[in-house]
Each structure stands twice: as C-alpha cells, then as structure tokens.
Scaffold this motif. Sequence first.
Motif, PDB file in Angstrom:
ATOM      1  N   THR A   1       0.820  -1.206   0.000  1.00 31.30           N
ATOM      2  CA  THR A   1       0.000   0.000   0.000  1.00 31.30           C
ATOM      3  C   THR A   1       0.856   1.258   0.000  1.00 31.30           C
ATOM      4  O   THR A   1       0.696   2.138  -0.859  1.00 31.30           O
ATOM      5  CB  THR A   1      -0.899   0.023   1.253  1.00 31.30           C
TER       6      THR A   1
ATOM      7  N   LEU B   1       2.874   1.761  -3.239  1.00 39.54           N
ATOM      8  CA  LEU B   1       2.067   2.182  -4.389  1.00 39.54           C
ATOM      9  C   LEU B   1       1.692   3.648  -4.258  1.00 39.54           C
ATOM     10  O   LEU B   1       1.664   4.399  -5.241  1.00 39.54           O
ATOM     11  CB  LEU B   1       0.820   1.317  -4.509  1.00 39.54           C
ATOM     12  N   LEU B   2       1.412   4.061  -3.044  1.00 38.81           N
ATOM     13  CA  LEU B   2       1.103   5.471  -2.792  1.00 38.81           C
ATOM     14  C   LEU B   2       2.273   6.339  -3.231  1.00 38.81           C
ATOM     15  O   LEU B   2       2.113   7.355  -3.921  1.00 38.81           O
ATOM     16  CB  LEU B   2       0.854   5.634  -1.296  1.00 38.81           C
TER      17      LEU B   2
ATOM     18  N   ALA C   1       2.456   6.594  -6.993  1.00 39.99           N
ATOM     19  CA  ALA C   1       1.457   7.505  -7.562  1.00 39.99           C
ATOM     20  C   ALA C   1       1.927   8.947  -7.413  1.00 39.99           C
ATOM     21  O   ALA C   1       1.777   9.765  -8.336  1.00 39.99           O
ATOM     22  CB  ALA C   1       0.113   7.292  -6.882  1.00 39.99           C
ATOM     23  N   LEU C   2       2.529   9.266  -6.271  1.00 39.64           N
ATOM     24  CA  LEU C   2       3.039  10.624  -6.064  1.00 39.64           C
ATOM     25  C   LEU C   2       4.188  10.921  -7.028  1.00 39.64           C
ATOM     26  O   LEU C   2       4.264  12.006  -7.614  1.00 39.64           O
ATOM     27  CB  LEU C   2       3.534  10.776  -4.625  1.00 39.64           C
TER      28      LEU C   2
ATOM     29  N   LEU D   1       4.677   9.662  -9.939  1.00 46.46           N
ATOM     30  CA  LEU D   1       4.129   9.852 -11.274  1.00 46.46           C
ATOM     31  C   LEU D   1       3.554  11.263 -11.424  1.00 46.46           C
ATOM     32  O   LEU D   1       3.745  11.918 -12.459  1.00 46.46           O
ATOM     33  CB  LEU D   1       3.043   8.803 -11.520  1.00 46.46           C
ATOM     34  N   ALA D   2       2.865  11.721 -10.389  1.00 49.55           N
ATOM     35  CA  ALA D   2       2.294  13.070 -10.442  1.00 49.55           C
ATOM     36  C   ALA D   2       3.408  14.106 -10.577  1.00 49.55           C
ATOM     37  O   ALA D   2       3.290  15.057 -11.370  1.00 49.55           O
ATOM     38  CB  ALA D   2       1.469  13.326  -9.191  1.00 49.55           C
TER      39      ALA D   2
ATOM     40  N   TYR E   1      -8.502  11.706  -6.473  1.00 49.50           N
ATOM     41  CA  TYR E   1      -7.497  11.668  -5.404  1.00 49.50           C
ATOM     42  C   TYR E   1      -8.167  11.580  -4.038  1.00 49.50           C
ATOM     43  O   TYR E   1      -7.782  10.758  -3.184  1.00 49.50           O
ATOM     44  CB  TYR E   1      -6.605  12.913  -5.452  1.00 49.50           C
TER      45      TYR E   1
ATOM     46  N   PHE F   1      -7.755   8.438  -1.496  1.00 48.88           N
ATOM     47  CA  PHE F   1      -7.195   8.519  -0.139  1.00 48.88           C
ATOM     48  C   PHE F   1      -8.217   8.090   0.911  1.00 48.88           C
ATOM     49  O   PHE F   1      -7.883   7.380   1.866  1.00 48.88           O
ATOM     50  CB  PHE F   1      -6.712   9.944   0.153  1.00 48.88           C
TER      51      PHE F   1
ATOM     52  N   ILE G   1      -8.419   4.367   0.959  1.00 45.07           N
ATOM     53  CA  ILE G   1      -7.247   3.735   1.569  1.00 45.07           C
ATOM     54  C   ILE G   1      -7.343   3.792   3.092  1.00 45.07           C
ATOM     55  O   ILE G   1      -6.918   2.874   3.797  1.00 45.07           O
ATOM     56  CB  ILE G   1      -5.960   4.413   1.068  1.00 45.07           C
TER      57      ILE G   1
ATOM     58  N   LEU H   1      -6.499   2.159  -3.940  1.00 46.71           N
ATOM     59  CA  LEU H   1      -5.246   2.159  -4.708  1.00 46.71           C
ATOM     60  C   LEU H   1      -5.524   2.297  -6.197  1.00 46.71           C
ATOM     61  O   LEU H   1      -4.817   3.017  -6.908  1.00 46.71           O
ATOM     62  CB  LEU H   1      -4.466   0.867  -4.438  1.00 46.71           C
TER      63      LEU H   1
ATOM     64  N   LEU I   1      -6.495   5.837  -6.948  1.00 49.69           N
ATOM     65  CA  LEU I   1      -5.325   6.706  -6.846  1.00 49.69           C
ATOM     66  C   LEU I   1      -4.467   6.608  -8.103  1.00 49.69           C
ATOM     67  O   LEU I   1      -3.971   7.624  -8.606  1.00 49.69           O
ATOM     68  CB  LEU I   1      -4.517   6.284  -5.628  1.00 49.69           C
TER      69      LEU I   1
ATOM     70  N   ALA J   1      -3.649   9.597 -10.778  1.00 51.16           N
ATOM     71  CA  ALA J   1      -2.310  10.001 -11.226  1.00 51.16           C
ATOM     72  C   ALA J   1      -2.234  10.005 -12.747  1.00 51.16           C
ATOM     73  O   ALA J   1      -1.670  10.919 -13.349  1.00 51.16           O
ATOM     74  CB  ALA J   1      -1.265   9.069 -10.627  1.00 51.16           C
TER      75      ALA J   1
ATOM     76  N   PHE K   1      -4.179  12.892 -14.117  1.00 51.50           N
ATOM     77  CA  PHE K   1      -3.436  14.110 -13.802  1.00 51.50           C
ATOM     78  C   PHE K   1      -2.320  14.316 -14.822  1.00 51.50           C
ATOM     79  O   PHE K   1      -2.136  15.408 -15.363  1.00 51.50           O
ATOM     80  CB  PHE K   1      -2.855  13.993 -12.392  1.00 51.50           C
TER      81      PHE K   1
END
Lengths: 499, 115
Positions: A164, A167-168, A171-172, A174-175, B13, B17, B20, B32, B35, B39, B42
């Motif tokens: 988890t 992956l979070l 994602a950040l 990628l942003a 987003y 969140f 999650i 997930l 999210l 991304a 975005f």
Amino acid sequence: MKLLVLAPILAPLITAALCLLAWQRMWLQRAISLLGGVVFTCSSVALLGYVYSYGIVVMQPGNWPAPFGITLVADLFSAVMAAVGSIVGLAVLIFSLTGVDQQRQQGGFHPLLHTLLLGVSGSFLTGDLFNLYVWFEVMLISSFVLVSLGGEKAQLEGAIKYVTLNLLSSALFLAAVGVLYSTVGTLNLADLAVRLGDADPSGAPSVAGRILLIAFGIKAAVFPLFFWLPASYHTPPAAISAVLAGLLTKVGVYAMTRVFSLLFPLEGDSTQTLLLWTAGLTMATGVLGAAAQNDIRRVLSFHIISQIGYMIMGLAMYTPLALAGMVFYLVHHIVVKTNLFLVAGIVQRLRGTCDLDRLGGLYRDKAWLAFLFLIPAFSLAGLPPLSGFWAKFILARAGLEAERYLIVAVALAVSLLTLFSMTKVWAEAFWKVPPAQDTPATEIEGSEGLRWMVVPSAALASLTVAIGFAAEPLFELASATANQLLDPKQYIDAVLGGA
Amino acid sequence: MELLLAITVGALYAAGFYMILRRSLVKLIIGLALLSHAANLFLFTVGGLTRAGVPLLDGVEPATTFADPLPQALILTAIVIGFGVQAFAIVLLRWVYQTTGTDDVNQLQTTDIGS
C-alpha cells in the motif's frame, strides 16, 4: 566500451528469463542463477573501474540523440551504487542456495531475485526521470512478490502495508513527473537540470521537487514516512530481508540525492533545512524504536531507518566532505546491513527463532558465529577500526566544518544508542545462559548446508574489515563521487554534449 | 475542459485517499486503483490538452497544432504497470483473507505487537 553500461541491466534480465525457462529443474535454475549473479557482479565492478578511469559513460540504446531517446548514464555515483549493490546481491544469492527453503526456491525465488536486481541496477543507471519510475516499479513488483513468497501469516500482513505505502509513493512520483514535464517540457535528467536552472525557482517545478521529496522519502523510509518498514521487513526469510534491507531503501536515497544534486541543487534553500531536520529525526526515532524491540530482525529493521538518517544528513549538509561521507556511508551500510540480516538468518536456522527472550548461549556453542555477528554489529555502531567508524567520522567532521553542531550531536548520540542496542543483542542472544525450556531441537536439521550460508556472511564481514583498515582508497573514490555530484555540469555535458 | 478534468482528478485523489483510510481490505484495493487512475488522468491533463489536431504530420508538412504524444505514451506505460500491480494486489488480498480470515485492516497487527 559503451556497452558496458548495458551489462549490469542485461545480465540479471537474461538470468531471470533463463531461470524461468528452467522452472522444473531446480539444479539447473540454481546453476544459472549463480552464474548470472557472478556475471552481474563482474560487469558492475568492471563498469565502476571503467567509469573511475575514463569518466562518465553515456549510452543511447535507441540511438536517438540525448534529450529525445532513452538514456543510460553511469557516472561515479551510479557506478559505485551498482557495484556495491551487485556485490551484496551475489552474497545474498549464495546465501539463499541453502538459506531459503526448497518450497520458496521452487516458487520462483531465483527469477524474482534477479528481476529485483535488474530494477535496482536499472534505477542506478538510467538518465531519465520516467525511466526511473519504470525501474522503480520493476524493483517494487518483484519485491512485493518476494515479501509475500511463502505466504506465512506474518509475511502477508507485512506485505499489505508494504504494498500500500509503496504504491502510494509511486502515484506521487508519477504526479511529480507530470508536473515537471508540463512546466519544463523534458524528462531527461541532464536536460531537466539545464532547463530548471533557467526556470523560476519558486514556481511549479519546486512543487514537483517537494512531491519528489515525499515520494522518495517513503521509499527511503525517512522520519514521518517510515512506518511500512518495521511492519514488513522482519517477516520474510532472512535472505529476502537481507536483500531488501541492503538495497531498496538505498535506491530511495540514491534517487533523492540525484534529484537534489542535479535537478534542484540544495544551496541554502528551505529544502536543505527541511532535510536536516528530517535527518536528525530519522536517526533519533529509528534508534529509539530499535531500543524497544526484542527480536533480532526487528531491531535491525529499525536500525535501517536510523542509518538512513545519517545518509540524509550527508546529503543535507551538501558540502564536498559531507557528500563524500554520504557515499562512504552508503557503501558501508549496504555491506554491513545485509550481513547483519544474513547473520540473523543463520541464528534463525540454528535456533529456530530470532526472539531474544528465547535465545542464549550462542557464544558457548558457536563462537565463530558470535564473531561473525560482532564485526558488522560494531561496524554499524561505528567502532574503530571498522568501516562504520570512518563513515561516521567523515560525516561528523563535515558537520563540524559546516558548523552544524546540533546534527552532529544527534548523530553521535544515536551512535551510542546503536552500540547499546547491538550489545543488547549480543548479551541476550550470545552471552546469557539459554532459557531451559526450549533447548535447540532444530540443530540437526539446521546444520545441513550451513557452510554456504556462512561463506557469504564471512566474505561481507571481511569486506567490512578491509574497508576499515584501508579506508583511504574508498575515501578517494567517495570524494571523487562527491565532486562529480557537486558539479552537475560534468553530467550534463556527458549526456547532452557528446551524444 | 481543463477545469472539468481538474475537478475529476481532485475527486479521484480524494476518493482514493478516503478509501485507503477505510478499514476494509477490499476498499483499500479500490482506493489504490482510484489513486493510480487519478495520477494517470493528472498526467494527461497537466501534459497539455490539444483538440482536433492529432497527427504530427499533416500530409507532408508538419502540422501547426498537434497533440504532444509523449504524455500519452507515459500514461500508457503507467496504465500497464498499474494494471499489473493491481492484479497482484487483488491476489494478495485474497491470500491475506484466506490466511488470516479477516478483511479488517485493524486486525492485521500481529507483526507490530510482536510474537
């Protein structure tokens, strides 16, 4: 000779593919895996030698000129990391031949380990931010499977948290890539460095910088973002913990260093202050967390966090000496931490547990193992003449020269606490009289194949001692690396100029 | 168009969140997935939206306005990676449920408390 950059990526890729083809024949798979590991290590070390003598090597695999195509770059920092990574990778591989149970080896341990190494060396050698993301994912997906391989209850619980949060972080990341591409219009690291140099430092790119800081901070397990690490690293078998502990968080540190030396140089801005505080808090929380633990592998997991703090400290001070200290620390830490997990694996094999309450008397029964533990443990705490002493000495010296007394004080205090926690493990596991109720029943089954677990551990221990007694060559290398990091022009010219 | 997409990305987003942070494992996976969609979208929006000018070449002459293909290539890569990772996450979730017999994240604490 440019093909040499490709070798540390191709070797694990081909090995993993061949291992998959030999799925049914375990002996063949082991042989391929071992051979591939040796080739991988040789090519990475050869690359380091080449880069050290002839300077930065750049390769454009698709033959598109630099900012447009995929770029592979090996500067000293990349090459040092790739070489050390491959050495501990090989050590873990040899350890795993008998140190990982048959069921897991048949379940794909070897191909997974090689794809993990592929992701790690790819991350070190890429010259493109998006490719870095892809290599991170290659590395992560194989580590996800490795963490859960075997399917024990604790492993799966750890894996959920690990998956988890990672992956979070992806994602950040990628942003942040998106923000950088939209504002600067390129993703090639060298080209980004040029264009960010001209850009308005307070605009959108700096937001991307902060997002990258958080994304890599999660991967590197720094202070407020480390919670996935102690929840998951102690759950898989020791060989897997060892490779994760040795390499994965350090890839985060590598990425952070790359971004904050090349793209957003840390020259007295707020990020530097932020990183310094993060470093101090990471060191302190990690070591305090470790002091409260009662299982060897959990103690070691918390120590990873505390050690990451030292590396971030080196990065945050951003002087030539501090960066040299960081590189030295990275090399020392990767070797020592992997080795400590390997020793924990041997203890686990001999006694069937890593719980300090149930261990004891190992010094009486296995004095060699006690010494095998003592070398990396004292090195981790920073006792002279082992490698950790020099690493900490350089960092402390750099801190005093930069007049950052608070962080130096924290670093030294943390070092003492590290020593405390290592002596605790020593006293509980090796010195005290073993608790009577469960004297080892697993001993007979356990001693089989033990030699191949001891050899890599002893090799890494001698490497630690060697670094300690001959610190000068490594320090020379680390200083050269630091100077290259502080002068991004060399990197930029190598990528954009000579293409 | 940008505004609409920006609001969608924000909503994705936020929902991701939120999911999650829920206690159920299934909702964790949904979070997930949302999210990673957020991304990707975005990346798409921030890469610059161009309407009605898709090919790079208009006949033989380079077109005056064309959509930048790179963000789309990036998103395609990210979608494929996200697909693989989510497939693994779903299998992992099922495995966790079978082994521990619970889908409540709060019950998965044995590794933190110690054995």
